[in-house]
Design an enzyme around this catalytic site. Structure first.
Site, short mmCIF file in Angstrom:
data_model
loop_
_atom_site.label_atom_id
_atom_site.label_comp_id
_atom_site.label_asym_id
_atom_site.label_seq_id
_atom_site.Cartn_x
_atom_site.Cartn_y
_atom_site.Cartn_z
N GLY A 1 49.72 52.79 48.26
CA GLY A 1 48.64 52.62 47.30
C GLY A 1 49.14 52.54 45.87
O GLY A 1 50.34 52.62 45.59
N ASP A 2 48.19 52.36 44.94
CA ASP A 2 48.49 52.33 43.50
C ASP A 2 49.42 51.18 43.13
O ASP A 2 50.30 51.31 42.29
CB ASP A 2 49.09 53.66 43.03
N LYS B 1 46.53 46.54 42.70
CA LYS B 1 45.74 45.55 43.44
C LYS B 1 44.52 45.12 42.65
O LYS B 1 44.08 43.97 42.73
CB LYS B 1 45.29 46.14 44.78
N GLY B 2 43.92 46.05 41.90
CA GLY B 2 42.69 45.74 41.18
C GLY B 2 42.86 44.57 40.24
O GLY B 2 41.99 43.69 40.16
N LYS B 3 43.98 44.53 39.53
CA LYS B 3 44.22 43.41 38.61
C LYS B 3 44.33 42.10 39.38
O LYS B 3 43.75 41.08 38.98
CB LYS B 3 45.51 43.66 37.83
N GLY C 1 41.02 54.15 43.44
CA GLY C 1 40.74 53.66 42.09
C GLY C 1 41.55 52.43 41.75
O GLY C 1 42.73 52.34 42.09
N HIS C 2 40.89 51.46 41.13
CA HIS C 2 41.55 50.26 40.63
C HIS C 2 41.27 50.13 39.14
O HIS C 2 40.16 50.39 38.69
CB HIS C 2 41.04 49.00 41.35
N GLN D 1 43.75 51.78 48.42
CA GLN D 1 44.88 52.60 48.86
C GLN D 1 45.99 51.71 49.42
O GLN D 1 46.24 50.65 48.87
CB GLN D 1 44.40 53.66 49.86
N THR E 1 44.28 56.75 38.92
CA THR E 1 43.03 56.31 38.31
C THR E 1 41.89 57.26 38.65
O THR E 1 41.04 57.57 37.81
CB THR E 1 42.67 54.89 38.80
N THR E 2 41.88 57.77 39.88
CA THR E 2 40.79 58.64 40.32
C THR E 2 41.03 60.09 39.95
O THR E 2 40.13 60.78 39.48
CB THR E 2 40.61 58.51 41.85
N GLY F 1 44.01 61.39 38.14
CA GLY F 1 44.86 61.68 37.00
C GLY F 1 46.17 62.34 37.38
O GLY F 1 46.99 62.65 36.52
N PRO G 1 49.97 62.92 38.47
CA PRO G 1 51.19 62.11 38.35
C PRO G 1 51.63 61.62 39.72
O PRO G 1 51.61 62.36 40.71
CB PRO G 1 52.21 63.09 37.75
N SER H 1 53.57 39.93 38.95
CA SER H 1 52.83 40.46 37.80
C SER H 1 53.83 40.97 36.77
O SER H 1 54.74 41.74 37.09
CB SER H 1 51.92 41.61 38.24
#
Length: 438
Positions: free
Chosen positions: A22-23, A26-28, A50-51, A232, A307-308, A310, A312, A421
């Site tokens: 995950g992380d 993907k959202g972008k 979170g995205h 995820q 994102t969800t 915070g 690290p 990206s």
């Protein structure tokens, strides 16, 4: 690597999957590719994911909504495979709409299950009672899926009909209060208080709830472009991830079919998204983790904080053994490599191409979590690259060392790279093989 021949279905369906833990930004990518989509669909998980999408000075944070909600003319769908906290959903709709100014349409499958107050309480109690936490976000997602599997859940179709909701609540709440008490919970949940809070929420959610599966089937038949947005990552899949350090749903490509009613025969393309390094949140084996200055340098440069939650993120070098296993499970037709800019400035970069497991070298990913925890990474070291690459818009203009790095990923995994990206903004992306996407 030459791209494979493209299959000719009636319409293009593209599934985007996080390739590892995950992380992966993907959202972008969903936001970028949604420009050509008629529908964007979330198919698994809940507001435990979170995205983040950055549009100039505006930063959008998504937890339940598909990121295609930002695109006017695009219909965003929350599939039946999801579990939905109505308070979180309504708050997110208001927040994103206010910041965006205009948005697309939203459909919520009536088959999606509702996250209720007891789910969050149970999640917190269970995590606190575990000898070793598994890293749950404590938002009630796991217990909601448990109730779904145990046929004790409340679906959106129940939730938006007051009498059905009351009936389900009366059946379920006494059992949940007994369970909470047995686990050390202090106060009983009150039926009247829940109804007072949740009936108005149901009225506000009602306009979005529909038989979304039929809408999607009609869209497939009409030749619409549909983008399935995974949350995820595949290595957190309930069946094929690093169990028990996994999520409670199926963030793999197969989950897109289970979570929306999409027939497997209508999947046109699967894009696996990985970071140029690797990250993981929460507990569980992570062979390439860097618990040192290099890991911290990557974390700070990549802003690797959830994102969800915070929290690290744990950081390490890219694990090609795990990535190839993920490609096997998901059937990736192409890859996207994100955050290549974060590694800019490293003299050397590394790729894990094998494990040392109990004194033997292997390139096979152990599906036994205990074996994976014993695996030691074997690295290939490549030259690094430097400079700001965020303004580069063509693959050939990338630094030679970065192109060699990407070529090695393609060679090892056996999947062509379609997207690179080079920064956080929507515009900072290179579509290297767009024909593999739409």
């Amino acid at each position: 690597m030459a791209p494979p021949a493209r299959r000719g279905f009636l319409m293009p369906t593209l599934i985007i999957v996080g390739a590892l833990w995950g992380d992966e930004a993907k959202g972008k990518l969903v936001d970028v590719l949604a420009e050509g989509a008629d529908y964007t669909v979330r198919f698994s998980g809940g507001n435990n994911a979170g995205h983040t999408v950055r549009l100039g000075e505006k930063v959008f944070r998504f937890h339940l909504l598909p990121t295609g909600f930002l695109r006017p003319g695009c219909t965003a769908v929350i599939g039946g495979g999801m579990v939905v906290c109505p308070k979180s959903l309504l708050h997110e709709i208001e927040e994103v709409s206010a910041l965006a100014g205009s948005t697309g349409n939203l459909l919520v499958s009536g088959s999606a299950h509702v996250v209720m107050p007891w789910h969050e309480r149970l999640d917190c109690l269970e995590e606190s009672l575990r000898a070793e936490g598994i890293g749950t976000t404590r938002k009630g997602i796991g217990p909601a899926y448990e109730d779904k599997a145990g046929r004790r859940g409340i679906r959106m179709f129940d939730f938006i009909h007051p009498e059905r909701f009351r009936t389900r609540l009366r059946e379920i709440l006494p059992v949940k209060n007994s369970l909470l008490k047995a686990m050390g919970g202090e106060d009983d949940l009150n039926e009247d208080a829940i109804l007072e809070e949740y009936l108005p929420l149901a009225e506000r959610v009602r306009p979005y709830v529909t038989d979304a599966e039929h809408h999607l089937a009609e869209a497939v038949g009409a030749g619409r472009r549909i983008l399935f947005e995974g949350a995820q990552g595949a290595m957190l899949d309930l069946d094929y991830g690093t169990y028990p350090y996994v999520t409670s749903s199926h963030p793999t490509a197969g989950g897109a079919c289970m979570g929306t009613g999409l027939p497997p025969t209508r999947v046109d393309a699967v894009l696996g998204v990985c970071v140029a390094y690797a990250t993981r949140v929460g507990s569980g084996p992570f062979p390439t983790e860097l618990d040192d200055e290099t890991g911290e340098r990557i974390r700070q440069a990549g802003r690797e904080f959830g994102t969800t939650t915070g929290r690290p993120r744990r950081c390490g070098w890219l694990d090609l053994v795990a990535l190839r296993y993920s490609a096997q499970v998901n059937g990736f037709t192409s890859l996207a490599v994100t955050r290549a800019d974060v590694l800019s400035g490293f003299q050397e970069v590394r790729l894990c191409t094998a494990y040392d497991l109990d004194g033997e070298r292997t390139q096979r990913f152990p599906t036994d979590t205990d074996a994976l925890a014993r695996a030691k990474p074997v690295y290939e070291t490549l030259p690094g690259w430097s400079g700001d690459i965020s303004a580069i818009r063509t693959y050939d203009a990338l630094p030679e060392a970065l192109r060699r790095f990407l070529a090695r990923i393609e060679e090892f995994v056996g999947v062509p790279i379609a997207v690179v990206s080079t920064g956080a903004d929507r515009s900072e992306v290179i579509l290297h093989h767009p024909e593999l996407l739409w």
